[in-house]
Motif scaffolding. Structure first.
Motif, PDB file in Angstrom:
ATOM      1  N   VAL A  43     -15.166  -2.712   5.569  1.00 36.92           N
ATOM      2  CA  VAL A  43     -14.694  -4.026   6.414  1.00 36.92           C
ATOM      3  C   VAL A  43     -14.872  -5.029   5.465  1.00 36.92           C
ATOM      4  N   GLY A  44     -15.756  -4.819   4.554  1.00 35.58           N
ATOM      5  CA  GLY A  44     -16.125  -6.271   3.497  1.00 35.58           C
ATOM      6  C   GLY A  44     -16.707  -5.640   2.566  1.00 35.58           C
TER       7      GLY A  44
ATOM      8  N   MET B  93      -7.284 -11.559   5.831  1.00 35.57           N
ATOM      9  CA  MET B  93      -8.587 -11.598   5.061  1.00 35.57           C
ATOM     10  C   MET B  93      -9.086 -12.756   4.937  1.00 35.57           C
TER      11      MET B  93
ATOM     12  N   GLY C  57      -2.807  -2.110   6.457  1.00 35.62           N
ATOM     13  CA  GLY C  57      -1.769  -2.830   6.657  1.00 35.62           C
ATOM     14  C   GLY C  57      -0.924  -3.209   5.066  1.00 35.62           C
TER      15      GLY C  57
ATOM     16  N   GLU D 138       0.730  -1.201   0.000  1.00 36.35           N
ATOM     17  CA  GLU D 138      -0.046   0.052  -0.036  1.00 36.35           C
ATOM     18  C   GLU D 138       0.762   1.429   0.159  1.00 36.35           C
TER      19      GLU D 138
ATOM     20  N   ARG E  88      -8.605  -5.729   9.610  1.00 36.66           N
ATOM     21  CA  ARG E  88      -9.072  -4.408   9.848  1.00 36.66           C
ATOM     22  C   ARG E  88     -10.547  -4.270  10.523  1.00 36.66           C
TER      23      ARG E  88
ATOM     24  N   GLY F 245     -12.018  -8.023   5.685  1.00 34.84           N
ATOM     25  CA  GLY F 245     -10.669  -7.665   6.442  1.00 34.84           C
ATOM     26  C   GLY F 245     -10.692  -8.062   7.840  1.00 34.84           C
TER      27      GLY F 245
HETATM   28  P1  ATP Z   1      -9.434  -0.138   0.276  1.00 33.90           P
HETATM   29  O1  ATP Z   1     -10.346   0.368  -0.693  1.00 33.90           O
HETATM   30  O2  ATP Z   1      -9.643   0.030   1.530  1.00 33.90           O
HETATM   31  O3  ATP Z   1      -8.212  -0.405  -0.189  1.00 33.90           O
HETATM   32  P2  ATP Z   1     -10.016  -2.838  -1.089  1.00 33.90           P
HETATM   33  O4  ATP Z   1     -11.297  -2.375  -2.211  1.00 33.90           O
HETATM   34  O5  ATP Z   1      -8.691  -2.659  -1.908  1.00 33.90           O
HETATM   35  O6  ATP Z   1     -10.162  -1.900   0.013  1.00 33.90           O
HETATM   36  P3  ATP Z   1     -10.771  -5.593  -1.256  1.00 33.90           P
HETATM   37  O7  ATP Z   1      -9.731  -5.742  -2.468  1.00 33.90           O
HETATM   38  O8  ATP Z   1     -12.252  -5.454  -1.726  1.00 33.90           O
HETATM   39  O9  ATP Z   1     -10.462  -4.124  -0.733  1.00 33.90           O
HETATM   40  O10 ATP Z   1     -10.428  -6.424  -0.068  1.00 33.90           O
HETATM   41  C1  ATP Z   1     -11.377  -7.014   0.648  1.00 33.90           C
HETATM   42  C2  ATP Z   1     -11.283  -6.734   2.226  1.00 33.90           C
HETATM   43  O11 ATP Z   1     -10.128  -6.772   2.789  1.00 33.90           O
HETATM   44  C3  ATP Z   1     -11.630  -5.252   2.219  1.00 33.90           C
HETATM   45  O12 ATP Z   1     -12.875  -4.896   2.295  1.00 33.90           O
HETATM   46  C4  ATP Z   1     -10.872  -4.680   3.692  1.00 33.90           C
HETATM   47  O13 ATP Z   1     -11.640  -5.058   4.789  1.00 33.90           O
HETATM   48  C5  ATP Z   1      -9.730  -5.563   3.495  1.00 33.90           C
HETATM   49  N1  ATP Z   1      -8.467  -4.881   3.400  1.00 33.90           N
HETATM   50  C6  ATP Z   1      -8.445  -4.293   1.986  1.00 33.90           C
HETATM   51  N2  ATP Z   1      -6.952  -3.719   2.073  1.00 33.90           N
HETATM   52  C7  ATP Z   1      -6.465  -3.815   3.286  1.00 33.90           C
HETATM   53  C8  ATP Z   1      -5.220  -3.265   3.831  1.00 33.90           C
HETATM   54  N3  ATP Z   1      -4.338  -2.637   2.990  1.00 33.90           N
HETATM   55  N4  ATP Z   1      -5.346  -3.496   5.368  1.00 33.90           N
HETATM   56  C9  ATP Z   1      -6.258  -4.299   6.026  1.00 33.90           C
HETATM   57  N5  ATP Z   1      -7.391  -4.695   5.259  1.00 33.90           N
HETATM   58  C10 ATP Z   1      -7.495  -4.606   4.065  1.00 33.90           C
END
Ligand code: ATP
Ligand code: MG
Length: 565
Positions: A409-410, A156, A151, A141, A448, A445
């Motif tokens: 969160v989801g 996940m 993170g 990230e 998260r 997450g």
């Molecule tokens: P965001 O917009 O916050 O970056 P994302 O759209 O990239 O999220 P998804 O690819 O849909 O997220 O991932 C599924 C779930 O994993 C998310 O709903 C979130 O709860 C969790 N998640 C995603 N990126 C992270 C991260 N860098 N750290 C912690 N949890 C994460």
């Protein structure tokens, strides 16, 4: 667990953390940073993660989803097959093995699971099938701040469903929606399921589960009257469909010199009109082609909508060089009139009622007044292209839109055949014909979620865990371990509570009472039993972390109360 020997390194203060959940998890001894966005989950956090995972497992199993575990280390070939090896971007962690073969650390697992299913599940008789795992994911990230909220390595739950037809996908999607609602409710979260961008799939193809919190990076548009809610990246605009008769006798276009006027606000004050009566023109590159997008002067263009209207996969603002090449002007002087190159011109619905447009002349430092659509230029298409604003009318009920911040969160998503097409994931249908799987994917997450719970459940003194995911049910505190009566009663209670199957953290440290109570507040275990000066009469105090209510009870009464709660 005895606190004397436990690894619960509490801190009175922390300097570096901005988000409250990050601060409290550090201070209460739940996490420690190893590298930016990479953490040790200490024993208390691990217990909470296990409890959240257990709830997730129960709800996944209930809807017939099967748990498996895929590798974090995946061959680049699979990602090359789907095309994402190049398109996923810098978040993808790439590495090589000793033979210089390319690998990635999985940020998500559509490729891996599609590869598994295409080899193992080739008959309609096995469909639908839903599989999930709880696993560490890697995403490099850009801004790994906020502790566990974002993170670079995080936990996940990801699930994937495979179907023979759309209807079956819709059914599983509904089941997931319900399971997710149960999970977040059981975790004690206040949340909403909001409509999100589903790219070219369109329709209600995806929902994000958002925990309402100021710590959130997502903005959600919520109707004050009905249950409409959507991520502002795609929230619809209420279309005003009153038909207006346009003025017929607009004077001819007039070219005016507008030196140093680069913004709508500058133009508005120069012409002494409101920005809402002007037109903002931007140039985008959509799937490698230039597209001109026009919105009202006081509105903002929504790139996601532009992309979706054109059913494109990429969309970004054109740079100055490209703008000059296409229009012959600098960014502040763009407009739809006198364009040499024939390009797509999109206009927002709000402009459809404009009699005359004051717009850039595609000549640096010049604008046109009184341009008329249809007479002086053509619009390729009117569409909903702008970003929703607070105070807008709700697209469903004509109530009012307000904004709220949220932590995602989801996420549940109808993928369709995106991966099965790219990777030739097929099965034989009842007629023996080869068909492509229709897929869905569903993420939570886990780490998260732990943080999001702390964002919503804390006070000035520390965390307040919901019972369902608390690291321990009871915090047993002996005020003075040197006092024989107290320590004996506390030791005795510790054994009895454990025998009753109750999870206890026993503060048997030789610390001052003040330190013990401060730590207990910080850690946030829901119930506290304090063995103090009334130990000699077999009386202890039971206190609830959330309400602060307390009562004195005889030990026999206490054990009854604990067993029944
Ligand atoms: P965001 O917009 O916050 O970056 P994302 O759209 O990239 O999220 P998804 O690819 O849909 O997220 O991932 C599924 C779930 O994993 C998310 O709903 C979130 O709860 C969790 N998640 C995603 N990126 C992270 C991260 N860098 N750290 C912690 N949890 C994460
Ligand atoms: Mg992301």
């Amino acid at each position: 667990m005895r606190q004397k020997t436990a690894l619960i390194p509490t801190l009175r203060s922390v300097a570096e953390a901005e988000m409250i959940s990050h601060q409290l998890l550090l201070r209460a001894g739940f996490i420690r940073q190893v590298a930016a966005g990479v953490y040790n989950y200490l024993p208390l956090a691990q217990r909470v993660l296990q409890k959240i995972s257990m709830i997730v497992r129960e709800e996944m199993d209930r809807i017939g989803s099967q748990e498996l575990l895929m590798p974090a280390l995946n061959p680049a070939e699979l990602w090359q097959e789907s095309g994402r090896y190049d398109t996923y971007g810098p978040e993808l962690v790439k590495l090589q093995d000793r033979h210089e073969r390319n690998f990635i650390l999985g940020p998500t697992h559509e490729e891996t699971i599609t590869d598994l299913l295409r080899k193992e599940v080739n008959s309609y008789k096995k469909l639908p099938m839903t599989l999930y795992q709880i696993q560490t994911k890697f995403r490099d990230e850009k801004r790994p701040r906020s502790g566990l909220l974002r993170g670079r390595e995080f936990i996940m739950k990801d699930a994937y469903s495979f179907h023979a037809d759309r209807k079956s996908l819709d059914e599983t999607y509904e089941d997931m929606y319900q399971a997710y609602s149960n999970i977040f409710t059981r975790c004690g979260l206040e949340f909403g399921a909001v409509e999100a961008d589903s790219g070219s799939i369109g329709g209600k193809g995806t929902h994000e589960f958002m925990v309402f919190s100021e710590a959130g990076e997502d903005k959600i548009a919520i109707c004050t009257s009905c249950d409409y809610s959507a991520n502002i990246e795609m929230a619809e605009i209420m279309i005003d469909d009153t038909i207006r008769i346009k003025k017929q006798d607009v004077q001819a276009m007039e070219k005016i010199y507008t030196p140093d006027i680069k913004t709508i606000d500058q133009l508005a004050s120069y012409l002494q009109v409101a920005p809402s009566s002007l037109v903002k023109t931007l140039l985008f590159i959509v799937d490698d082609k230039p597209v001109m997008v026009l919105v009202r002067g006081d509105h903002e263009v929504n790139e996601v909508k532009v992309k979706n209207v054109l059913e494109a996969t990429t969309c970004s603002l054109a740079d100055e060089t490209t703008i000059f090449k296409v229009t012959g002007a600098t960014p502040g002087s763009l407009g739809p009139v006198h364009l040499d190159e024939k390009i797509t011109i999109l206009a927002d619905f709000a402009l459809s009622g404009f009699d005359e447009w004051h717009i850039g002349a595609n000549e640096t430092d010049y604008h046109f007044l009184h341009a008329v659509e249809g007479r002086d230029f053509e619009v390729s298409k009117y569409a909903d292209l702008r970003t929703v604003e607070e105070g807008d009318k709700c697209p469903r009920c004509k109530g009012t839109i307000r904004f709220q911040k949220g932590v995602e969160v989801g996420h549940i998503f109808k993928l369709g055949t995106k991966y099965s097409d790219a990777m030739r994931g097929t099965f034989l249908d009842a007629n023996g014909r080869e068909q492509t799987y229709i897929m869905g994917c569903y993420g939570i997450g886990i780490s998260r979620t732990l943080s999001a719970v702390v964002e919503q459940h804390h006070d000035d003194n520390g965390i307040i865990w919901p019972e369902s995911i608390a690291p321990y049910a009871v915090h047993l505190i002996a005020v003075n371990m040197k006092d024989k009566e107290q320590s004996e009663l506390a030791e005795n209670l510790y054994l009895q509570l454990m025998q009753a199957g109750i999870e206890v953290l026993f503060d048997d440290r030789q610390e001052r009472a003040g330190v013990k109570f401060k730590d207990a507040d910080l850690i946030g275990i829901p119930k506290r039993i304090v063995v103090g000066s009334k130990a000699e009469d077999d009386i202890v105090e039971l206190k609830f972390r959330r309400t602060g209510e307390s009562q004195e009870l005889r030990v026999e009464e206490l054990l009854e109360v604990m067993k029944n709660n």
